[in-house]
Design a protein around this motif. Structure first.
Motif, short mmCIF file in Angstrom:
data_model
loop_
_atom_site.label_atom_id
_atom_site.label_comp_id
_atom_site.label_asym_id
_atom_site.label_seq_id
_atom_site.Cartn_x
_atom_site.Cartn_y
_atom_site.Cartn_z
N SER A 55 -12.49 110.39 98.01
CA SER A 55 -10.89 110.47 97.90
C SER A 55 -10.34 111.20 98.93
CB SER A 55 -10.55 110.87 96.34
OG SER A 55 -9.19 110.84 96.24
N SER A 56 -10.86 112.24 99.22
CA SER A 56 -10.24 113.13 100.19
C SER A 56 -10.28 112.36 101.67
CB SER A 56 -10.81 114.45 100.29
OG SER A 56 -10.81 115.22 99.15
N LEU A 57 -11.55 111.74 102.00
CA LEU A 57 -11.48 111.03 103.48
C LEU A 57 -10.68 109.82 103.43
CD1 LEU A 57 -15.46 111.30 103.85
CD2 LEU A 57 -13.62 112.33 105.16
N TYR A 58 -10.75 109.17 102.22
CA TYR A 58 -9.88 107.83 102.13
C TYR A 58 -8.35 108.34 102.18
CZ TYR A 58 -7.81 103.60 100.15
OH TYR A 58 -6.95 102.65 100.10
N ARG A 59 -7.71 109.31 101.49
CA ARG A 59 -6.40 109.67 101.63
C ARG A 59 -6.05 110.37 102.80
NH1 ARG A 59 -4.02 106.37 97.86
NH2 ARG A 59 -4.96 106.71 95.80
N LEU A 60 -6.89 111.20 103.44
CA LEU A 60 -6.36 111.73 104.68
C LEU A 60 -6.92 111.04 106.04
CD1 LEU A 60 -7.44 115.33 103.20
CD2 LEU A 60 -5.22 114.39 103.55
N ASP A 61 -7.62 110.17 105.95
CA ASP A 61 -8.25 109.36 107.06
C ASP A 61 -6.71 109.10 108.23
OD1 ASP A 61 -9.85 108.12 108.76
OD2 ASP A 61 -9.80 106.21 107.77
N LYS A 62 -5.91 108.27 107.68
CA LYS A 62 -5.09 107.58 108.41
C LYS A 62 -4.25 108.90 109.10
CE LYS A 62 -5.30 102.97 106.64
NZ LYS A 62 -4.64 102.12 105.74
N PRO A 63 -3.82 109.76 108.15
CA PRO A 63 -2.66 110.85 108.62
C PRO A 63 -3.48 111.77 109.89
CG PRO A 63 -3.14 111.08 106.61
CD PRO A 63 -3.73 109.82 106.71
N LEU A 64 -4.70 112.08 109.42
CA LEU A 64 -5.45 112.88 110.47
C LEU A 64 -5.50 112.42 111.59
CD1 LEU A 64 -7.86 115.07 108.06
CD2 LEU A 64 -5.55 115.88 109.02
N ILE A 65 -5.81 111.01 111.82
CA ILE A 65 -6.24 110.21 112.89
C ILE A 65 -5.08 110.41 113.85
CG2 ILE A 65 -6.30 107.97 114.09
CD1 ILE A 65 -7.84 107.07 111.58
N ILE A 66 -3.65 110.38 113.36
CA ILE A 66 -2.78 110.70 114.30
C ILE A 66 -2.05 112.10 114.34
CG2 ILE A 66 -0.11 110.08 114.47
CD1 ILE A 66 -0.54 107.62 112.66
N PHE A 67 -2.28 112.95 113.50
CA PHE A 67 -2.09 114.37 113.46
C PHE A 67 -3.06 115.27 114.71
CE2 PHE A 67 -2.86 118.69 111.97
CZ PHE A 67 -1.39 119.24 112.15
N LEU A 68 -4.20 114.92 114.61
CA LEU A 68 -5.28 115.59 115.62
C LEU A 68 -4.55 115.38 116.95
CD1 LEU A 68 -8.60 115.26 113.73
CD2 LEU A 68 -7.40 117.28 113.89
N PRO A 69 -4.50 114.36 117.60
CA PRO A 69 -4.28 113.97 118.86
C PRO A 69 -2.90 114.76 119.16
CG PRO A 69 -5.06 111.95 117.85
CD PRO A 69 -4.72 112.90 116.86
N LEU A 70 -1.99 114.47 118.10
CA LEU A 70 -0.70 115.36 118.35
C LEU A 70 -0.48 116.66 118.61
CD1 LEU A 70 1.69 113.31 115.89
CD2 LEU A 70 1.86 113.18 118.29
N VAL A 71 -1.69 117.39 117.71
CA VAL A 71 -1.83 118.83 117.79
C VAL A 71 -2.36 118.99 119.23
CG1 VAL A 71 -3.10 120.58 117.13
CG2 VAL A 71 -2.14 118.94 115.43
N LEU A 72 -3.48 118.40 119.72
CA LEU A 72 -3.97 118.54 121.12
C LEU A 72 -3.07 118.26 121.99
CD1 LEU A 72 -7.54 117.04 120.49
CD2 LEU A 72 -6.72 119.55 120.63
N ILE A 73 -2.21 117.39 122.06
CA ILE A 73 -1.01 117.16 123.13
C ILE A 73 -0.01 118.43 122.99
CG2 ILE A 73 0.93 115.57 123.83
CD1 ILE A 73 -0.69 113.41 122.82
N ASN A 74 0.36 118.87 121.81
CA ASN A 74 1.21 119.80 121.62
C ASN A 74 0.68 121.00 122.21
OD1 ASN A 74 3.95 120.84 120.50
ND2 ASN A 74 2.43 122.00 119.25
#
Length: 370
Positions: A55-74
């Motif tokens: 359930s955690s993987l399914y729910r957090l999959d899409k937001p973290l895909i965008i969140f991680l690159p944004l954090v690294l770019i920031n």
């Protein structure tokens, strides 16, 4: 070695250097996406039922895909070769996107908790009163929490701009008047919202409750902030404002328990063998799975000039079983009486009394004229 690579990268043209950093950040998101996809597939094969990990993987999959690159770019933004204007625009854009992603992640965490509660409090149990209480409160709290998170995120985005801060400070003097105007304009909506809070706490209705509203029988499918969705037995949906359930009477067949009594009425002739019909009624009940073996009674409850009213009373674990049980008993008892005691079916009686003075009805012969 790592320092040498950084020195080599820093000597590249600014557009190439910035592109490499951005691509590296995007690549991290793709790598994370690949790993989560593999883990989701593996957990789906291993876990047939609920899994908190899945359930955690399914729910957090899409937001973290965008969140991680944004954090690294920031993080890499200070070492990028950008002029002041480009840096400001990119910094503000990434900041807004990060707020949106954090909002998305928080909403996903709420849904993970909801998945767990749905698993822990399953409505498929026979006596599911406690489950329905928790699910009703959870659904309303989830909607309110998501609404608050969205409002706070919008506020955080607006406050990130200095110009909007100044505008907001200047409008504080008009907040009182505007608040009164908005209060009058949205009076019914606010009343529905407050009614939703009251229903979530007092719970006159719950998720999966069986209600009779406006002459319709159905189950509570959704309790939203301002309205309730009732699933009618024939797959229609009845939408009602939530304050309806505080202002108008309705029937709740599962308020304290899902157990319910059902009745079948037969209208028979006075010579009907009630005792034999009672024995057949008991035999039929013991052959059905819908009867929960709590209540059974067959009695003559009324008489008219032509018939007697025979009531068969029976109990069931829920309203659906009670309906099926009533239909079954009604059909079988009607067939039993018709096949074995047809003379006991309703009939009309008429009685003609013989007139003592028959001369009024005899034909008189014609007499000759004088």
């Amino acid at each position: 070695m790592f320092d040498n690579i950084l020195d080599w990268l820093y000597k590249l043209p600014y557009y190439l250097f910035n592109t490499i950093l951005a691509l590296a950040a995007i690549l991290s998101g793709l790598v994370f996406k690949g790993l989560t996809t593999l883990l989701l597939r593996k957990s789906s094969k291993d876990k047939v039922n609920y899994s908190f990990f899945h359930s955690s993987l399914y729910r957090l999959d899409k937001p973290l895909i965008i969140f991680l690159p944004l954090v690294l770019i920031n993080v890499s933004l200070p070492i990028m070769k950008l002029n002041a204007t480009a840096y400001y625009i990119l910094d503000k854009t990434i900041g807004i996107l990060l707020i949106i992603c954090v909002t998305w992640i928080l909403i996903s965490v709420i849904k993970i908790i909801e998945d767990y509660v749905h698993h822990a409090f399953n409505l498929k149990k026979e006596d599911n009163l406690r489950q329905r209480k928790i699910r009703t409160q959870l659904q309303f709290i989830r909607k309110v929490a998501i609404l608050l998170i969205i409002i706070l995120s919008i506020g955080a985005i607006l406050l990130s701009f200095n110009s909007l801060r100044k505008i907001g400070t200047g409008l504080l003097t008009g907040v009182g008047i505007s608040g009164i105007i908005v209060g009058f304009a949205a009076q019914r909506s606010l009343a529905n919202l407050l009614a939703g809070f009251q229903i979530a706490i007092t719970q006159p209705i719950r998720i999966d409750d069986v209600l009779v509203v406006e002459g319709e029988w159905g189950k509570v499918e959704e309790i939203n902030l301002t309205y309730v969705v009732l699933s009618i037995w024939d797959q229609r949906r009845l939408i009602l404002p939530i304050n309806y359930f505080l202002e108008k009477p309705f029937q709740n067949w599962t308020r304290n328990t899902s157990e319910i009594l059902g009745t079948v009425f037969l209208y028979l002739d006075y010579n009907a063998p009630v005792e034999k019909i009672r024995v057949e009624f008991e035999r039929l009940l013991h052959q059905t799975r819908q009867w929960d073996r709590r209540v059974s009674a067959l009695q003559v409850t009324n008489t008219t000039e032509q018939t007697i009213e025979v009531r068969a009373l029976m109990s069931a674990a829920n309203s659906s079983d009670a309906f099926d049980l009533r239909c079954h008993i009604r059909e079988k008892l009607a067939a039993y009486v018709s096949e074995n005691y047809p003379e006991s079916l309703p009939k009309r009686r008429s009685q003609f009394e013989k007139d003592s003075d028959l001369s009024a009805f005899t034909e008189k012969p014609d007499l000759p004229h004088s």
